[in-house]
Design a protein around this motif. Structure first.
Motif, PDB file in Angstrom:
ATOM      1  N   VAL A  34       0.867  -1.180   0.000  1.00 17.84           N
ATOM      2  CA  VAL A  34       0.000   0.000   0.000  1.00 17.84           C
ATOM      3  C   VAL A  34       0.902   1.227   0.000  1.00 17.84           C
ATOM      4  CG1 VAL A  34      -1.816   1.239   1.236  1.00 17.84           C
ATOM      5  CG2 VAL A  34      -1.754  -1.269   1.297  1.00 17.84           C
ATOM      6  N   ARG A  35       0.679   2.121  -0.942  1.00 19.82           N
ATOM      7  CA  ARG A  35       1.505   3.326  -1.103  1.00 19.82           C
ATOM      8  C   ARG A  35       0.719   4.582  -0.735  1.00 19.82           C
ATOM      9  NH1 ARG A  35       6.876   1.972  -2.106  1.00 19.82           N
ATOM     10  NH2 ARG A  35       6.885  -0.032  -3.195  1.00 19.82           N
ATOM     11  N   SER A  36       1.425   5.655  -0.467  1.00 16.66           N
ATOM     12  CA  SER A  36       0.780   6.915  -0.099  1.00 16.66           C
ATOM     13  C   SER A  36       0.239   7.673  -1.311  1.00 16.66           C
ATOM     14  CB  SER A  36       1.750   7.807   0.686  1.00 16.66           C
ATOM     15  OG  SER A  36       2.861   8.148  -0.130  1.00 16.66           O
ATOM     16  N   HIS A  41       6.913   4.932  -6.504  1.00 16.00           N
ATOM     17  CA  HIS A  41       7.864   5.872  -5.908  1.00 16.00           C
ATOM     18  C   HIS A  41       7.291   6.573  -4.673  1.00 16.00           C
ATOM     19  CE1 HIS A  41       5.471   8.187  -8.781  1.00 16.00           C
ATOM     20  NE2 HIS A  41       5.698   9.232  -8.006  1.00 16.00           N
ATOM     21  N   TYR A  42       5.999   6.384  -4.413  1.00 20.84           N
ATOM     22  CA  TYR A  42       5.394   6.954  -3.206  1.00 20.84           C
ATOM     23  C   TYR A  42       5.782   6.110  -1.995  1.00 20.84           C
ATOM     24  CZ  TYR A  42       2.516  10.146  -5.929  1.00 20.84           C
ATOM     25  OH  TYR A  42       2.091  11.142  -6.759  1.00 20.84           O
ATOM     26  N   GLN A  43       5.696   6.712  -0.825  1.00 26.91           N
ATOM     27  CA  GLN A  43       6.077   6.049   0.418  1.00 26.91           C
ATOM     28  C   GLN A  43       5.247   4.786   0.658  1.00 26.91           C
ATOM     29  OE1 GLN A  43       5.778   8.586   3.858  1.00 26.91           O
ATOM     30  NE2 GLN A  43       6.257   6.949   5.280  1.00 26.91           N
ATOM     31  N   LEU A  44       5.904   3.730   1.129  1.00 25.93           N
ATOM     32  CA  LEU A  44       5.227   2.506   1.528  1.00 25.93           C
ATOM     33  C   LEU A  44       4.506   2.764   2.848  1.00 25.93           C
ATOM     34  CD1 LEU A  44       4.718  -0.545   1.120  1.00 25.93           C
ATOM     35  CD2 LEU A  44       6.814  -0.946   2.411  1.00 25.93           C
ATOM     36  N   VAL A  45       3.191   2.538   2.861  1.00 29.50           N
ATOM     37  CA  VAL A  45       2.383   2.764   4.059  1.00 29.50           C
ATOM     38  C   VAL A  45       2.309   1.490   4.887  1.00 29.50           C
ATOM     39  CG1 VAL A  45       0.065   3.345   4.894  1.00 29.50           C
ATOM     40  CG2 VAL A  45       1.020   4.555   2.915  1.00 29.50           C
ATOM     41  N   ARG A  46       2.053   0.371   4.205  1.00 31.68           N
ATOM     42  CA  ARG A  46       1.961  -0.937   4.873  1.00 31.68           C
ATOM     43  C   ARG A  46       1.885  -2.014   3.803  1.00 31.68           C
ATOM     44  NH1 ARG A  46      -4.036  -2.379   6.004  1.00 31.68           N
ATOM     45  NH2 ARG A  46      -5.160  -0.854   4.766  1.00 31.68           N
TER      46      ARG A  46
END
Length: 102
Positions: A34-36, A41-46
C-alpha cells in the motif's frame, strides 16, 4: 464476500465511506504493498496480508504496473492516503469500478 476489519485510521469520514464500499479480493499469494500515492515511488504505508480484500473508494491514474490481472495505470484508493495498483485487485473490469479520486 466477507467484510474484514482493516484497522485503517480515519480522517474526514473516509472510514465510513470505506465501510460501505464494495470489497474486492487481492490476487492469491500476493502481499500487496500500500503506497501513499498512485505509484511505486510513493512512500510505503503498509503491506496487506495474504488473502486480503480491499474497499475501493475511488480510483485515479498513475504509474503503469504489470501484475496478476494485467497491466494498468489505475490505482485504487483503499483509505485516506492509501493506494494499491489495480493490477493486483480482482475487480472484474479493465476500467473504473469506482468514481475518480479528486
Amino acid at each position: 464476500m466477507a467484510v474484514e476489519n482493516t484497522g485503517i485510521a480515519d480522517i474526514d469520514g473516509a472510514e465510513a465511506v470505506a465501510a460501505t464500499a464494495t470489497r474486492y479480493p487481492v490476487a492469491p499469494g500476493v502481499r500487496l504493498k500500500v503506497r501513499s500515492g498512485p505509484g511505486t515511488h510513493y512512500q510505503l504505508v503498509r503491506t496487506l496480508p495474504l488473502g486480503a480484500s480491499v474497499p475501493i473508494t475511488c480510483q485515479k491514474p498513475g504509474e503503469w504496473v504489470t501484475g496478476t490481472y494485467g497491466t494498468t495505470n489505475l490505482w485504487d484508493s483503499i483509505g485516506s492516503g492509501q493506494y494499491v495498483s489495480d493490477s493486483y485487485v480482482k475487480t472484474g473490469s479493465d476500467g473504473y469500478v469506482a468514481p475518480r479520486c479528486a
